[in-house]
Design a protein around this motif. Structure first.
Motif, PDB file in Angstrom:
ATOM      1  N   HIS A  40     -81.003 -32.079   6.863  1.00  0.00           N
ATOM      2  CA  HIS A  40     -80.341 -32.101   5.119  1.00  0.00           C
ATOM      3  C   HIS A  40     -80.844 -33.695   4.196  1.00  0.00           C
ATOM      4  O   HIS A  40     -81.679 -33.931   3.506  1.00  0.00           O
ATOM      5  N   ASN A  98     -78.663 -23.358  -9.282  1.00  0.00           N
ATOM      6  CA  ASN A  98     -79.561 -24.722  -8.895  1.00  0.00           C
ATOM      7  C   ASN A  98     -81.191 -24.752  -8.488  1.00  0.00           C
ATOM      8  O   ASN A  98     -81.681 -26.625  -8.523  1.00  0.00           O
ATOM      9  N   GLY A 133     -80.721 -32.055   1.731  1.00  0.00           N
ATOM     10  CA  GLY A 133     -80.458 -30.466   1.363  1.00  0.00           C
ATOM     11  C   GLY A 133     -81.799 -29.948   2.332  1.00  0.00           C
ATOM     12  O   GLY A 133     -82.767 -30.190   2.379  1.00  0.00           O
ATOM     13  N   ARG A 170     -82.550 -27.297  -1.617  1.00  0.00           N
ATOM     14  CA  ARG A 170     -82.850 -29.307  -1.487  1.00  0.00           C
ATOM     15  C   ARG A 170     -83.231 -28.957  -2.894  1.00  0.00           C
ATOM     16  O   ARG A 170     -84.248 -28.336  -3.606  1.00  0.00           O
TER      17      ARG A 170
END
Lengths: 401, 108
Positions: A25, A242, A386, A390
């Protein structure tokens, strides 16, 4: 078990139990570099998948859908959103893709949607301009992506805020491996809200076709059923928001931290398209997607059983030094080579042309043109996060006003 | 078996024997021919299998479809109104028994 180098590679299942989800992450790239070198197809207990990290292997998986199926059993995405084209193979995938993809082709993007992208960007910039500073992800990139998306899908009554909340709730559901009941409740409320919006939109668009995706699916030569439309709208709300948001944030950040490249781009705005493409390679918004083997198969020196769950790590493939020289650098001058940021093969990103236009041709040039002296504000650190998806979590900027 | 000749900008060329039904794009990707990418796997969605067909090989090729026409306008290398095609839309045994194409310098 540590990396198992004792077995012959072709017959080993190499396990990488040193991989931690927290590290992925925060900054997945050092982890990917080690995986690519030591175990390019590795069983990663923390992810409960075999991760495929080299460019050549990812490309191979993308182009052999009969062996590496998108139709994963036990898929949380299917549980949350229904069975969309993203989790189908072969003819059923092609049929839905053909119906849904008409409004996303370059001509429609140029003629129908690009003027609308300009209006959406202009409206947000007018709201921001006098403040002199902003958090660019939440105040521009996300609402811009959401406003574009709702019009392309064909849900103009839905507010960008609602769309953003639904997208997040559904995506949280698709990643709810911890089986958290609160997350399920939120994602179920979001999918119900999408179905409520569809219940209003379907009769309207059935009677009055327009340029939107829902209308295209309804009026296709081989029309999709309401259940198919619902699943595909949900996956589009999840993915279509996203990715443009994240690549926009990354591209702005890259230019703010690479002043020589920024200067050249401002001198020749056609280079914004190159900036966009390099940002997709450098920090791929979709970092990983699942596949499942339909038979026993050897891949990257590992023997995979039938039914193996794979994580295809595009975020790593696009930083593979076997494919790209100095891959960790953001460099608009690198020799043009195909990257896998939009995937490849049958599932090549349906929204690629929308993203290229909305981010590369509209938002980036308008931002740098209308916010003179755009810079990091320094009030807070820039944060990225992420690995499955990401992007930037916090991009505090300021400009002259 | 149908034959495809790919000419590169540096003067080299590749020759691929393509089973009937194989596209100019697929034959290049599976045959390791440089300069043909085929990002979208043959759906006329990406314009990364753009080729210039040699003039003497144009006769008998199927017409450019609406989707192909739209995508050729997006190709990285300039479109040639006579010779530009998407390799994914030309199939061995259907469109040609032998074809010779020039590979553009850039596909992306």
């Amino acid at each position: 078990m540590a990396l198992d180098q004792e077995l012959s590679p072709a017959h080993s299942t190499r396990s990488a139990d040193w991989v931690r989800l927290d590290d992925l992450h925060d900054d997945p790239y050092p982890v990917y570099a080690r995986l690519r070198d030591e175990a390019p197809v590795a069983w990663v207990p923390a992810a409960n998948r075999y991760l495929v990290t080299r460019y050549a292997n990812v490309h191979h998986v993308d182009n052999d859908p009969e062996t590496f199926s998108a139709d994963e059993t036990g898929s949380l995405m299917k549980r949350v959103m229904g069975h969309s084209l993203l989790r189908k193979d072969g003819a059923s995938h092609a049929r839905e893709r053909k119906a849904a993809g008409v409004p996303l082709r370059p001509k429609a993007v140029k003629e129908t949607w690009t003027p609308l992208f300009r209006r959406n960007a202009e409206r947000l910039l007018v709201e921001m301009r006098d403040a002199g500073e902003a958090e660019l992800v939440s105040q521009f990139a996300a609402p811009y992506a959401a406003a574009n998306l709702r019009d392309i899908i064909g849900l103009p009554e839905v507010s960008p805020e609602d769309l953003t909340a639904w997208s997040q709730a559904m995506m949280d559901g698709t990643g709810n491996y911890a089986d958290d009941p609160t997350v399920w409740a939120r994602s179920e409320a979001a999918t119900q809200a999408v179905d409520d919006a569809l219940a209003e939109a379907l009769p309207r668009l059935r009677a009055n076709p327009d340029d939107s995706m829902i209308s295209a699916m309804l009026h296709a030569e081989d029309p999709l059923s309401p259940a198919e439309i619902s699943a595909n709208v949900k996956v589009t709300i999840g993915g279509g928001l996203n990715e443009p948001r994240d690549v926009l944030g990354v591209a702005v950040w890259a230019l703010l931290t690479h002043p020589e490249q920024r200067t050249r781009v401002l001198t020749d705005p056609r280079l914004f398209s190159v900036v966009f493409d390099e940002a997709v390679r450098w920090t791929s918004p979709i970092g990983m997607y699942p596949r499942q083997t339909t038979r026993e198969v050897e891949l990257g020196g590992a023997m995979l059983p039938a039914g193996a769950r794979l994580g295809v790590v595009v975020g790593s493939a696009n930083r593979d030094p076997r494919q790209f020289e100095d891959p960790d650098a953001f460099d608009i001058d690198r020799p043009r080579k195909a990257h896998l940021g939009f995937g490849s093969g049958a599932h090549y990103c349906l929204g690629a042309w929308v993203a290229k236009a909305s981010v590369g041709q509209v938002a980036l040039p308008m931002l740098f043109d209308q916010l003179p002296g755009l810079r990091l504000s320094g009030r807070r650190p820039v944060r990225a996060g992420g690995w499955v998806f990401r992007g930037l979590l916090d991009l505090p900027v300021a400009w002259d006003h | 078996m149908p034959k495809i000749i790919y000419n590169h900008a540096d003067g080299t060329h590749d020759v691929v024997d393509a089973p009937a039904g194989t596209s100019v794009m697929r034959a290049a990707v599976t045959g390791g021919v440089a300069g043909i990418v085929g990002e979208c796997g043959g759906q006329a969605m990406c314009a990364t299998c753009h080729v210039y067909v040699r003039p003497e090989r144009l006769a008998g090729l199927p017409a450019v479809s609406e989707d192909e026409d739209e995508m050729l306008d997006c190709a990285a290398a300039g479109r040639d109104s006579e010779r530009s095609r998407l390799g994914c839309q030309l199939f061995a045994g259907e469109a040609f028994d032998e074809i010779e194409v020039d590979v553009p310098e850039s596909q992306s």
